[in-house]
Design a protein around this motif. Sequence first.
Motif, PDB file in Angstrom:
ATOM      1  N   THR A 129      18.053   7.346   7.211  1.00 18.69           N
ATOM      2  CA  THR A 129      16.729   6.721   7.124  1.00 18.69           C
ATOM      3  C   THR A 129      15.685   7.450   7.957  1.00 18.69           C
ATOM      4  OG1 THR A 129      17.367   5.160   8.887  1.00 18.69           O
ATOM      5  CG2 THR A 129      17.594   4.416   6.600  1.00 18.69           C
ATOM      6  N   ILE A 137      15.024   6.273  -0.575  1.00 16.86           N
ATOM      7  CA  ILE A 137      15.703   5.118   0.015  1.00 16.86           C
ATOM      8  C   ILE A 137      16.627   4.463  -1.001  1.00 16.86           C
ATOM      9  CG2 ILE A 137      13.846   3.481  -0.545  1.00 16.86           C
ATOM     10  CD1 ILE A 137      16.049   3.529   2.656  1.00 16.86           C
ATOM     11  N   ILE A 163      18.887  -0.045   7.010  1.00 15.17           N
ATOM     12  CA  ILE A 163      18.422   0.356   5.680  1.00 15.17           C
ATOM     13  C   ILE A 163      17.451  -0.665   5.112  1.00 15.17           C
ATOM     14  CG2 ILE A 163      19.157   0.880   3.323  1.00 15.17           C
ATOM     15  CD1 ILE A 163      21.735   1.991   4.468  1.00 15.17           C
ATOM     16  N   LYS A 166      14.130  -0.077   6.619  1.00 13.94           N
ATOM     17  CA  LYS A 166      13.479   1.097   6.050  1.00 13.94           C
ATOM     18  C   LYS A 166      12.903   0.783   4.670  1.00 13.94           C
ATOM     19  CE  LYS A 166      12.428   5.423   6.750  1.00 13.94           C
ATOM     20  NZ  LYS A 166      11.672   5.861   7.936  1.00 13.94           N
ATOM     21  N   CYS A 167      13.636   0.001   3.885  1.00 18.08           N
ATOM     22  CA  CYS A 167      13.124  -0.420   2.575  1.00 18.08           C
ATOM     23  C   CYS A 167      11.807  -1.175   2.741  1.00 18.08           C
ATOM     24  CB  CYS A 167      14.140  -1.313   1.863  1.00 18.08           C
ATOM     25  SG  CYS A 167      15.611  -0.476   1.262  1.00 18.08           S
TER      26      CYS A 167
END
Length: 249
Positions: A129, A137, A163, A166-167
Amino acid sequence: NCHSINIRLLEKNQQTKPLILSNLISNRDVTLTQKEMNLFKWISVSNVKVEPRVFNSILCAISPHNPQQGYEILNFLVREGLGDSHTVRLYIASLFEAQHTEFLIEKLNSTFGSLLNEMAVIELAYQFTNEKKSFSIKRITNNFIRWQENWYFPCPTAACNIILSKCLELNQMNTGIQLFGEGILGKFTHSSKIKPDVITFTLLIRSCIQLGDLVQAREWFQKMSDLGIKPTVQTYTSLFEVLIESSTT
């Protein structure tokens, strides 16, 4: 030369093995010859104790220059029980630093999964990430869902949260909700089922709010309560946003 002297000393004096082993390899940014590799393995399984940090430094010195040989060393260390909980994580970090990410992905798609531990998976999530090459992603998330089928433990919650976060940051909320949301709801096999915590649910609720899906946001809050997970201030803040948004629509 000095290198040849080190080899002769290693063969004659077992008491100097740990020190010479470290100097022999970690100070050189080159690939080991087959003789050196055999010598390394011989020393490693000898009766003279060598601290895991020595093996880790050797691994980190070799891997950036020759990731395949580093992988061979990693396999050997894990198989012989010579590394520690940081060994695989350090190998992953060294490959990212040297920009050998495609090599790592290739190994993750084959046999590397059997060597991973939870700490290494969290490192993977963090490195992917923050990768400078800006991997999609969606690709990262899809890979994690596929790779975890080869792990002997559930996908660590911390890795999922990295994750998901990050999304959210990249406005790719649908990716996190669709893939990790389904994992939380138990649509994967029991052995690979993701175990959410309050951070996971807070991220999912915030993702739904940003998508304007207030109904789904409430459902995640209810699911969290059903699992006995207590909300935090951040969770309630997200829920209040849902209620305010609902009252204005």
